[in-house]
Motif scaffolding. Structure first.
Motif, short mmCIF file in Angstrom:
data_model
loop_
_atom_site.label_atom_id
_atom_site.label_comp_id
_atom_site.label_asym_id
_atom_site.label_seq_id
_atom_site.Cartn_x
_atom_site.Cartn_y
_atom_site.Cartn_z
N LYS B 3 0.85 -1.18 0.00
CA LYS B 3 0.00 0.00 0.00
C LYS B 3 0.89 1.23 0.00
O LYS B 3 1.66 1.44 0.95
CB LYS B 3 -0.90 -0.02 1.24
CG LYS B 3 -2.07 0.89 1.10
CD LYS B 3 -3.05 0.71 2.26
CE LYS B 3 -4.10 1.82 2.19
NZ LYS B 3 -4.76 2.06 3.46
N LEU B 4 0.83 2.01 -1.06
CA LEU B 4 1.69 3.18 -1.16
C LEU B 4 1.15 4.31 -0.29
O LEU B 4 -0.06 4.55 -0.24
CB LEU B 4 1.79 3.64 -2.62
CG LEU B 4 2.49 2.65 -3.57
CD1 LEU B 4 2.40 3.13 -5.01
CD2 LEU B 4 3.94 2.45 -3.16
N ALA B 92 6.59 7.46 -5.87
CA ALA B 92 5.90 7.06 -4.64
C ALA B 92 6.73 6.03 -3.87
O ALA B 92 6.86 6.11 -2.64
CB ALA B 92 4.52 6.49 -4.98
N ARG B 93 7.32 5.08 -4.61
CA ARG B 93 8.12 4.05 -3.92
C ARG B 93 9.41 4.64 -3.37
O ARG B 93 9.87 4.25 -2.29
CB ARG B 93 8.41 2.89 -4.86
CG ARG B 93 7.16 2.05 -5.11
CD ARG B 93 7.45 0.69 -5.71
NE ARG B 93 6.19 -0.05 -5.79
CZ ARG B 93 5.30 0.10 -6.78
NH1 ARG B 93 5.56 0.93 -7.77
NH2 ARG B 93 4.17 -0.58 -6.76
N ALA B 94 10.01 5.57 -4.11
CA ALA B 94 11.24 6.21 -3.61
C ALA B 94 10.94 6.97 -2.31
O ALA B 94 11.71 6.92 -1.35
CB ALA B 94 11.81 7.14 -4.67
N ILE B 95 9.81 7.66 -2.30
CA ILE B 95 9.43 8.42 -1.10
C ILE B 95 9.13 7.46 0.06
O ILE B 95 9.62 7.65 1.18
CB ILE B 95 8.21 9.32 -1.41
CG1 ILE B 95 8.65 10.45 -2.36
CG2 ILE B 95 7.60 9.87 -0.13
CD1 ILE B 95 7.50 11.21 -3.02
N ASP B 96 8.37 6.42 -0.23
CA ASP B 96 8.04 5.46 0.84
C ASP B 96 9.30 4.77 1.37
O ASP B 96 9.33 4.34 2.53
CB ASP B 96 7.03 4.42 0.33
CG ASP B 96 5.62 5.00 0.23
OD1 ASP B 96 5.47 6.23 0.43
OD2 ASP B 96 4.67 4.24 -0.04
N ALA B 97 10.33 4.65 0.53
CA ALA B 97 11.58 4.02 0.96
C ALA B 97 12.50 5.02 1.65
O ALA B 97 13.61 4.66 2.07
CB ALA B 97 12.29 3.41 -0.25
N GLY B 215 4.27 19.24 -19.30
CA GLY B 215 3.54 19.18 -18.05
C GLY B 215 4.45 18.67 -16.95
O GLY B 215 5.56 18.19 -17.21
N ALA B 216 3.98 18.80 -15.73
CA ALA B 216 4.77 18.34 -14.59
C ALA B 216 3.87 17.88 -13.46
O ALA B 216 2.69 18.26 -13.39
CB ALA B 216 5.70 19.46 -14.09
N LEU B 217 4.43 17.03 -12.61
CA LEU B 217 3.70 16.45 -11.48
C LEU B 217 4.55 16.52 -10.23
O LEU B 217 5.79 16.51 -10.31
CB LEU B 217 3.38 14.97 -11.78
CG LEU B 217 2.51 14.69 -13.00
CD1 LEU B 217 2.62 13.23 -13.41
CD2 LEU B 217 1.06 15.08 -12.73
N ILE B 218 3.89 16.54 -9.08
CA ILE B 218 4.59 16.48 -7.79
C ILE B 218 4.00 15.33 -6.97
O ILE B 218 2.78 15.23 -6.82
CB ILE B 218 4.41 17.79 -6.97
CG1 ILE B 218 4.82 19.02 -7.77
CG2 ILE B 218 5.19 17.69 -5.66
CD1 ILE B 218 6.30 19.20 -7.97
N VAL B 219 4.89 14.48 -6.48
CA VAL B 219 4.51 13.42 -5.54
C VAL B 219 5.22 13.72 -4.23
O VAL B 219 6.40 14.08 -4.24
CB VAL B 219 4.93 12.03 -6.08
CG1 VAL B 219 4.47 10.92 -5.13
CG2 VAL B 219 4.35 11.80 -7.48
N ALA B 220 4.50 13.61 -3.12
CA ALA B 220 5.09 13.99 -1.83
C ALA B 220 4.75 12.98 -0.73
O ALA B 220 3.75 12.26 -0.81
CB ALA B 220 4.61 15.38 -1.41
N ARG B 221 5.59 12.99 0.28
CA ARG B 221 5.36 12.18 1.48
C ARG B 221 4.00 12.54 2.08
O ARG B 221 3.60 13.70 2.09
CB ARG B 221 6.49 12.45 2.48
CG ARG B 221 6.45 11.62 3.73
CD ARG B 221 7.69 11.83 4.59
NE ARG B 221 8.91 11.45 3.87
CZ ARG B 221 9.28 10.19 3.59
NH1 ARG B 221 8.50 9.17 3.97
NH2 ARG B 221 10.38 9.93 2.93
N LYS B 222 3.32 11.52 2.58
CA LYS B 222 1.96 11.69 3.08
C LYS B 222 1.87 12.80 4.15
O LYS B 222 0.94 13.61 4.15
CB LYS B 222 1.50 10.36 3.69
CG LYS B 222 0.07 10.33 4.15
CD LYS B 222 -0.26 8.96 4.76
CE LYS B 222 -1.68 8.91 5.26
NZ LYS B 222 -1.97 7.61 5.89
N GLU B 223 2.87 12.83 5.03
CA GLU B 223 2.84 13.81 6.12
C GLU B 223 2.96 15.24 5.58
O GLU B 223 2.44 16.19 6.17
CB GLU B 223 3.98 13.55 7.11
CG GLU B 223 3.86 12.24 7.89
CD GLU B 223 4.13 11.00 7.04
OE1 GLU B 223 4.83 11.10 6.00
OE2 GLU B 223 3.60 9.92 7.39
#
Ligand SMILES: [Zn+2]
Lengths: 134, 389
Positions: B3-4, B92-97, B215-223
């Motif tokens: 679960k990401l 997402a996986r890099a952030i979760d790791a 275009g561009a996207l941002i993925v961030a840590r949940k907190e």
């Protein structure tokens, strides 16, 4: 209705040299594995099915069957041409052009035979034409 | 099942479709700034960067030098137009790791002002591409490659040009509400069929547009996502796959989406009925047809009937798709459509799509990208995204 194109000169990688030499003799050869028995295309230095290096060049009768094709509009003042995948052996298909044909009468499943045309620099290029027109 | 935790928190599509007066890295910069602003962040917050083959120079090194930032994590996965869909999963996986906290993904290109269609690139393959000698002499333009799939699909399943045309009709129905779309006119099946044949059976209107932009996207840590202005989106499922010629044992009747889609659905636990909106890669009409079959929205060979019933049209069909007009009508920057696919899904899940095409109360969306060519070798990436519970 001409389907003749000018063919670019292949760079010819070392491992595929025998394929091109055979083409210059008017022959279609398929790189075939002595270990698992399967042929492949384009030719590689290893069998991409079992990774054996024990390969041989098997000459075919040049007959094949159209798996799919498209009549391509090349641009204003340029002849249309037919790009196709032709099944040249069991589970081996090759990209090619279908020449010496009426593009609008071709159909998938049609039997075709290998023919060769020289590139600008004199290397034979593998093409196919309908069997019945030969 | 995995679960990401990381959230998709920013998205920005450049409004331009023609940018002869801007450099490539300038477009990457403008979309990066747009995406961090959308997320309520600054470029200096970015500590992970993702880009693919459209990036100038030495990819991340050149772009990050220009940005003057030094992220601690980079990923340059290159699977053509599907890269950016895959980058969301990788980020997402890099952030979760714990490898980074805020990841930026950019895409930009200027094929329209530089007169570079994907075909001109495909026909000028460098000599070290192993397939070159066995394909380039035959004139495999990008439309021709996809036409080979379309012709075989028609042969195997009885799919028709009229059915394919319905995909363009649906995209154009959506594009008429997008003021930035390159083609804003709603077209009919007859319009598609009477447009010039490019590579039989594909007509000019079966093809996507060629546009500058990005275009561009941002993925961030949940907190971090929790404290941002806009709600973050969950990444419920991801899948990636590669398909090629299988050493000559070619099967053109399906794409790698069959494998990437299954992974994403399995991981998410979501069923097809729950997908309220889908961004489906649309380099050509046949691309969409094969993908909806491969993703399991209908049975193999049944895509033609599915689209001809108007199922892709928002407000009318079962599977509203590409409500920005997609690559077929709105934008296909850098000849790569994966980025804009993610962006429109973000708009739908935030309720920011045009009211005429917004799916009411959209909570779960699917994004599917392909890259390379379905007729030769390609990558596929699938995401299933959702609003916070
Ligand atoms: Zn073998």
């Amino acid at each position: 209705m001409s389907t003749t194109r000018e063919y670019i000169h292949p760079e010819i990688s070392p491992e595929a040299r025998p394929f091109w030499d055979a083409a210059n003799e008017g022959k279609l050869v398929i790189h075939t594995c002595r270990d698992c028995g399967r042929g492949h295309h384009y030719p590689r230095a290893m069998c991409p099915h079992c990774y054996s290096a024990d390969l041989e060049w098997k000459e075919t009768d040049g007959h094949g069957e159209i798996y799919s094709f498209s009549v391509v509009t090349a641009g204003k003042d340029l002849p249309r041409y037919v790009i196709a995948y032709v099944e040249i052996a069991d589970r081996v298909k090759a990209m090619t052009n279908i020449v010496d044909c009426d593009p609008d009468s071709l159909r998938i499943g049609q039997r075709v035979k290998a023919v060769f045309r020289r590139s600008k620099t004199g290397q034979n290029i593998l093409l196919f034409s309908p069997l019945e027109s030969l | 099942m995995e679960k990401l935790q990381a959230r998709l928190v920013g998205a920005y599509e450049h409004p331009t479709r023609f940018a002869p007066d801007k450099s490539l890295v300038q477009l990457h910069t403008e979309v990066a700034l747009g995406a961090v602003a959308d997320a309520g962040l600054s470029l200096s917050d970015v500590d992970g960067y993702f880009c693919a083959g459209d990036a100038p120079g030495l990819g991340p090194l050149s772009v990050l030098d220009y940005f003057n930032i030094t992220p601690r994590y980079v990923d340059t996965t290159e699977t053509g137009g599907s890269s950016y869909v895959a980058h969301v999963a990788h980020a997402a996986r890099a952030i979760d790791a714990g490898l980074c906290d805020i990841a930026l993904i950019t895409l930009a290109g200027k094929p329209r002002s530089e007169n570079k269609s994907a075909s001109s690139v495909a026909l000028a393959l460098p000599a070290d591409r192993p397939e070159r000698d066995f394909e380039v002499p035959y004139g495999p333009t990008v439309p021709a490659n996809y036409a080979l799939c379309a012709a075989r699909h028609m042969h195997e399943f009885g799919t028709t040009s009229e059915q394919l045309a319905w995909i363009k009709v649906a995209a154009s129905h959506h594009a008429q509400y997008n003021p930035h779309a390159m083609l804003q006119k709603a077209v009919t099946v007859e319009d598609v069929l009477s447009s010039p044949m490019v590579a039989s059976p594909l007509h000019r209107l079966d093809c996507c547009v060629i546009t500058d932009g990005g275009g561009a996207l941002i993925v961030a840590r949940k907190e971090i996502a929790r404290d941002l202005a806009k709600p973050g989106l969950r990444i419920l499922g991801t899948g990636e796959a590669i398909k090629h010629q299988s050493a000559g044992d070619i099967d053109l009747t399906f794409s790698a989406g069959k494998w990437s889609g299954k992974q994403a659905f399995d991981m998410s636990g979501v069923t097809h009925d729950q997908i309220q909106y889908a961004s489906i890669y649309d380099s050509f009409t046949i691309t969409v047809l094969m993908e909806i079959e491969d993703l399991g929205f209908c049975k193999p060979g049944h895509g033609g009937g599915f689209v001809a019933e108007g199922n892709l049209i928002s407000g009318r069909g079962k599977l509203p798709f590409n409500t920005d007009g997609g690559g077929l009508c709105s934008n296909h920057p850098a000849n790569r459509g994966g980025m804009t696919k993610v962006i429109e899904a973000v708009r739908q899940l935030r309720g920011e799509a045009h009211p005429a095409v917004q799916v009411p109360d959209c909570k779960i969306a699917l994004v599917h990208g392909t890259g390379g060519s379905l007729g030769t070798r390609h990558g596929a990436a699938t995401l299933i995204l959702a609003c916070e519970d």
